[in-house]
Design an enzyme around this catalytic site. Structure first.
Site, PDB file in Angstrom:
ATOM      1  N   ASP A 149      11.773  35.841  17.234  1.00 32.00           N
ATOM      2  CA  ASP A 149      10.498  35.122  17.131  1.00 32.00           C
ATOM      3  C   ASP A 149       9.462  36.030  16.476  1.00 32.00           C
ATOM      4  O   ASP A 149       9.129  37.084  17.024  1.00 32.00           O
ATOM      5  CB  ASP A 149      10.039  34.703  18.522  1.00 32.00           C
ATOM      6  CG  ASP A 149       8.755  33.890  18.506  1.00 32.00           C
ATOM      7  OD1 ASP A 149       8.196  33.655  17.413  1.00 32.00           O
ATOM      8  OD2 ASP A 149       8.301  33.498  19.594  1.00 32.00           O
ATOM      9  N   ASN A 160      11.729  31.466  21.775  1.00 28.36           N
ATOM     10  CA  ASN A 160      10.390  31.394  21.203  1.00 28.36           C
ATOM     11  C   ASN A 160       9.334  31.668  22.265  1.00 28.36           C
ATOM     12  O   ASN A 160       9.588  31.547  23.461  1.00 28.36           O
ATOM     13  CB  ASN A 160      10.156  30.019  20.575  1.00 28.36           C
ATOM     14  CG  ASN A 160      11.042  29.794  19.372  1.00 28.36           C
ATOM     15  OD1 ASN A 160      11.216  30.688  18.550  1.00 28.36           O
ATOM     16  ND2 ASN A 160      11.620  28.619  19.269  1.00 28.36           N
ATOM     17  N   CYS A 161       8.149  31.995  21.783  1.00 28.64           N
ATOM     18  CA  CYS A 161       6.999  32.272  22.623  1.00 28.64           C
ATOM     19  C   CYS A 161       6.819  31.138  23.638  1.00 28.64           C
ATOM     20  O   CYS A 161       6.948  29.974  23.268  1.00 28.64           O
ATOM     21  CB  CYS A 161       5.766  32.402  21.734  1.00 28.64           C
ATOM     22  SG  CYS A 161       4.273  32.837  22.618  1.00 28.64           S
ATOM     23  N   PRO A 162       6.613  31.462  24.883  1.00 24.97           N
ATOM     24  CA  PRO A 162       6.320  32.757  25.502  1.00 24.97           C
ATOM     25  C   PRO A 162       7.528  33.426  26.144  1.00 24.97           C
ATOM     26  O   PRO A 162       7.392  34.440  26.828  1.00 24.97           O
ATOM     27  CB  PRO A 162       5.293  32.386  26.577  1.00 24.97           C
ATOM     28  CG  PRO A 162       5.787  31.065  27.078  1.00 24.97           C
ATOM     29  CD  PRO A 162       6.325  30.359  25.832  1.00 24.97           C
TER      30      PRO A 162
END
Length: 83
Positions: free
Chosen positions: A46, A19-21
């Site tokens: 994501d 997932n981000c980042p």
């Protein structure tokens, strides 16, 4: 789109499940390791990569050659800028 998929790539980044980042951070490292003009395929799950990866390419002057979504998997082909 199939011509892009059939084009040989110089590297592949599998960011599945991240997932981000993390996907963009990993992309930044992988793109540095490519030769100028090299083609990188990115695989991600994501949904925020739909926004983040195109912005990354614009900001750092790389070319987003193609992007595709297949059943919740996001595929990107990015050509590293020529130095």
């Amino acid at each position: 789109m199939s011509q892009i998929i059939d084009t040989p790539v110089d590297g592949t980044l599998d960011a599945t499940g991240l997932n981000c980042p993390e996907p963009v951070m990993m992309l930044h490292q992988h793109i540095r390791d490519l030769p100028p003009g090299g083609l990188l395929k990115v695989i991600a799950t994501d949904p925020s990569t739909r926004r983040d990866i195109p912005k990354f390419c614009v900001f750092l002057d790389h070319e987003l050659v193609a992007q595709q979504e297949e059943a919740g998997t996001y595929l990107y082909w990015i050509r590293k800028k020529l130095d």
